[in-house]
Scaffold this motif. Structure first.
Motif, short mmCIF file in Angstrom:
data_model
loop_
_atom_site.label_atom_id
_atom_site.label_comp_id
_atom_site.label_asym_id
_atom_site.label_seq_id
_atom_site.Cartn_x
_atom_site.Cartn_y
_atom_site.Cartn_z
N ALA A 145 -7.14 12.28 -1.30
CA ALA A 145 -5.72 11.98 -1.76
C ALA A 145 -5.20 10.78 -1.64
N GLY A 146 -5.33 10.27 -0.23
CA GLY A 146 -4.88 8.93 0.36
C GLY A 146 -5.49 7.93 -0.63
N ASN A 147 -6.97 8.12 -0.74
CA ASN A 147 -7.60 7.07 -1.61
C ASN A 147 -7.12 6.94 -2.95
N PHE A 148 -6.94 7.84 -3.59
CA PHE A 148 -6.23 8.18 -4.88
C PHE A 148 -5.05 7.78 -4.90
N ALA A 149 -4.29 7.92 -4.15
CA ALA A 149 -2.85 7.50 -4.32
C ALA A 149 -2.90 5.82 -3.99
N GLU A 150 -3.59 5.27 -3.23
CA GLU A 150 -4.01 3.95 -2.97
C GLU A 150 -4.40 3.26 -4.21
N LEU A 151 -5.60 3.85 -4.76
CA LEU A 151 -5.95 3.33 -5.77
C LEU A 151 -4.92 3.43 -7.13
N LEU A 152 -4.10 4.48 -7.33
CA LEU A 152 -3.04 4.29 -8.19
C LEU A 152 -2.05 3.22 -7.98
N SER A 153 -1.63 3.22 -6.71
CA SER A 153 -0.60 2.09 -6.31
C SER A 153 -1.28 0.70 -6.70
N GLN A 154 -2.68 0.51 -6.40
CA GLN A 154 -3.17 -0.88 -6.41
C GLN A 154 -3.07 -1.08 -8.17
N SER A 155 -3.51 -0.19 -8.86
CA SER A 155 -3.49 -0.25 -10.27
C SER A 155 -2.37 -0.59 -10.97
N VAL A 156 -1.02 0.17 -10.53
CA VAL A 156 0.31 -0.20 -11.14
C VAL A 156 0.55 -1.80 -10.56
N ASN A 157 0.35 -2.30 -9.29
CA ASN A 157 0.58 -3.37 -8.95
C ASN A 157 -0.22 -4.55 -9.83
N SER A 158 -1.57 -4.11 -10.03
CA SER A 158 -2.34 -4.91 -10.88
C SER A 158 -1.56 -5.29 -12.09
N VAL A 159 -1.21 -4.23 -13.02
CA VAL A 159 -0.50 -4.31 -14.18
C VAL A 159 0.76 -5.03 -13.97
N ALA A 160 1.42 -4.84 -13.11
CA ALA A 160 2.71 -5.56 -12.90
C ALA A 160 2.38 -7.19 -12.70
#
Length: 110
Positions: free
Chosen positions: A38-53
């Motif tokens: 769950a931590g890895n998934f949340a981190e991955l999702l956060s990184q993806s959103v930051n990459s889009v931004a």
């Protein structure tokens, strides 16, 4: 001020960028069990959103520089704008799939 765009050159650049993006894809790691997943998934999702931004910010900066008349190539501006658009659309699709999965899980009988 007229900017003519060489469509062949633009298509070659887009194809080379697509090939570069495909070659940079990293192999997927096998997730670990439990809360770490769950931590890895949340981190991955956060990184993806930051990459889009980040892509959208780069696109905006390039558009502004082009509008100010700075030495920025129109094709580079357009390619960056398309990168930002595609990354946002992909993130939207991921969000839609996550919401759909959440609704499916929420509606499961206990």
């Amino acid at each position: 001020m007229t900017n003519s765009v060489d469509t062949q050159s633009l298509m070659l650049q887009m194809r080379s960028l697509a090939a570069e993006a495909a070659s940079q894809s990293q192999p997927v790691k096998q997730p670990e069990k439990g809360a770490e997943t769950a931590g890895n998934f949340a981190e991955l999702l956060s990184q993806s959103v930051n990459s889009v931004a980040e892509e959208q910010n780069k696109s905006s900066a390039m558009k502004t520089a082009f509008e100010k008349g700075e030495d920025v190539d129109l094709t580079e501006v357009m390619v960056q704008a398309q990168k930002a658009s595609l990354s946002f659309q992909a993130m939207t699709q991921v969000r839609n799939k996550l919401v759909e999965a959440y609704k499916d899980i929420k509606n499961m009988p206990i």
